[in-house]
Design an enzyme around this catalytic site. Structure first.
Site, PDB file in Angstrom:
ATOM      1  N   ASP A  71       4.138  -2.630  -9.641  1.00  0.00           N
ATOM      2  CA  ASP A  71       3.228  -1.544  -9.955  1.00  0.00           C
ATOM      3  C   ASP A  71       2.788  -0.927  -8.627  1.00  0.00           C
ATOM      4  O   ASP A  71       3.031  -1.501  -7.558  1.00  0.00           O
ATOM      5  CB  ASP A  71       2.036  -2.107 -10.731  1.00  0.00           C
TER       6      ASP A  71
ATOM      7  N   ASP B 238      -0.668   1.306  -7.809  1.00  0.00           N
ATOM      8  CA  ASP B 238      -2.096   1.141  -7.569  1.00  0.00           C
ATOM      9  C   ASP B 238      -2.557  -0.280  -7.864  1.00  0.00           C
ATOM     10  O   ASP B 238      -2.200  -0.860  -8.892  1.00  0.00           O
ATOM     11  CB  ASP B 238      -2.894   2.115  -8.448  1.00  0.00           C
TER      12      ASP B 238
END
EC number: 3.1.3.99
Length: 425
Positions: free
Chosen positions: A144, A146
């Site tokens: 991922d 953020d």
């Protein structure tokens, strides 16, 4: 009166992971009965619990993989104990993982604080990377963006520690993918967010073939970009959908996609009024996503523009409301969508990270796609109901649940050490 922690904990039932909560319950018994009077034996009692869970996982893997057993017995014991349990693509050496984490976190030495959600999360992560490294087949590691590679809303700077670990993965022959909800359909925006990684790639002593093993899957599963280097300059180039997108997605009706996003947008606008959100709050419509994001307001005391944040409870209310409505909307039922809380905003994307990871598995190896047991996805959002877009990645491969970029660095250090140890055996 309950503490704020206790109140918020009780409110977050939809954020709990049933498997972790079940293990917590198993560990609570030896903690309550023995942690004070027989503290020296606590490690052994916890170890036995993880040994039993390890056995149940192995049994589930056997039952799930044998159709004759599935027909005869119905489901595994673990499925009966934790009805929402998903698929295990590999065994998990939980006993060894517990002993490793106990040495770091002194779990069995605690007399007043029982084994926590975070303790168990770290144990599961350790078990997964140990198993993947020992199997010797790990081929794809995805992340991922953020809160996993960089702080929420930030960019990847050249000095960030995680970059060195990503380069080592590429140097070890791994395929590396960044599967992010950021839904840009142009390379420039990703190059800006990941500029530090690209600059370090340019200086790295890696063959071009290794650098080409870095990809970005944007919008969860909607836009694929591959790293290139020309004349000493690295960047991303968009890969045509015909090369990587599955036939199933090509067959999704554009009218269904538009209708799904239209309804989500209408609901976001209605919720903005109903929940009395700040006037600066913006609703943004993209090609395959729609979201509600905080706006900016001039602060006369500071003399500059500041972001006007949305309450966490408000974000969760929006996610669960929109998701619940779309689940019963016929056009949305004919496609796949993902509603999630990004920490400061809410988005509804067409597709999902399970598709994004699966597309990378096929893109990197079209003839023999990378299998789920050869893949690892690292992310911070794995809550099982709403608000968590990494959760779906569990359908496509193995996962590790982290809570910060610092934890990602520590996890990769452990993974790289395990890979090196296996290489030297």
């Amino acid at each position: 009166m309950s503490s704020r922690y206790r109140v918020e904990y009780q409110l977050k039932a939809h954020r709990k992971d049933a498997f972790i909560e079940w293990i917590k319950g198993l560990l609570a018994v030896p903690f309550v009965l023995h942690s004070v009077t027989e503290r020296d034996n606590a490690q052994e009692k916890y170890r036995r619990v993880f040994e039993d869970v390890e056995t149940l996982i192995n049994e589930k893997i056997t039952v799930d993989s044998d159709e004759s057993l599935t027909r005869a017995a119905g489901v595994s014991r673990l499925d009966k104990l934790v009805p929402t349990i998903g698929t295990f693509f590999t065994p998990l050496p939980l006993t060894e993982a517990f002993l490793r984490q106990n040495a770091r976190r002194a779990i069995s030495e605690r007399a007043y604080v029982s084994p926590s959600f975070n303790d168990i999360r770290h144990i599961l992560n350790t078990a997964q990377i140990v198993q993947l490294a020992r199997a010797g087949e790990l081929s794809l590691v995805t992340f991922d963006g953020d809160v996993t590679l960089y702080e929420d809303g930030a960019s990847l700077a050249a000095e960030d520690k995680v970059i060195g670990r990503l380069l080592r993965l590429l140097g070890a022959g791994m395929h590396v993918g960044i599967v992010t909800a950021a839904g840009y359909d142009d390379a420039e925006n990703y190059e800006r967010r990941l500029f530090g990684l690209l600059r370090r790639l340019e200086r790295a002593d890696l063959p071009n073939e290794a650098k080409r093993r870095l990809c970005v899957m944007g919008g969860e599963s909607n836009f694929l970009f591959r790293c290139y280097e020309r004349d000493g300059r690295a960047g991303f180039e968009r890969v045509p959908e015909s090369v990587w997108m599955s036939a199933e997605l090509h067959q999704w009706n554009q009218q269904d996609i538009n209708a799904t996003l239209d309804l989500a947008e209408v609901m976001l606008r209605a919720l903005r009024e109903k929940l009395r959100l700040p006037a600066e709050t913006q609703i943004i419509r993209k090609v395959r996503a729609v979201g509600i994001v905080p706006g900016q307001r001039f602060d006369p005391e500071l003399g500059r523009e500041i972001r006007v944040p949305l309450l966490r409870e408000t974000l969760e209310e929006i996610v669960l409301t929109v998701q619940g409505r779309l689940e019963n909307f016929p056009p949305a039922q004919r496609v796949q969508f993902s509603c999630f809380d990004g920490g400061s905003d809410v988005w509804c994307d067409i597709g999902g990270k399970d598709l994004g990871v699966a597309f990378l598995q096929r893109f990197y190896s079209p003839e023999r796609p990378i299998r789920p047991e050869q893949s690892l996805h690292v992310g911070d959002q794995f809550a099982p109901v709403g608000s968590a877009n990494d959760f779906k990645a569990r359908l496509a491969g193995c996962t590790a649940w982290i809570s910060s970029p610092q934890e990602t660095v520590a996890l990769l250090d452990d993974l790289l050490a395990e890979l090196e140890a296996q290489k030297n055996m």
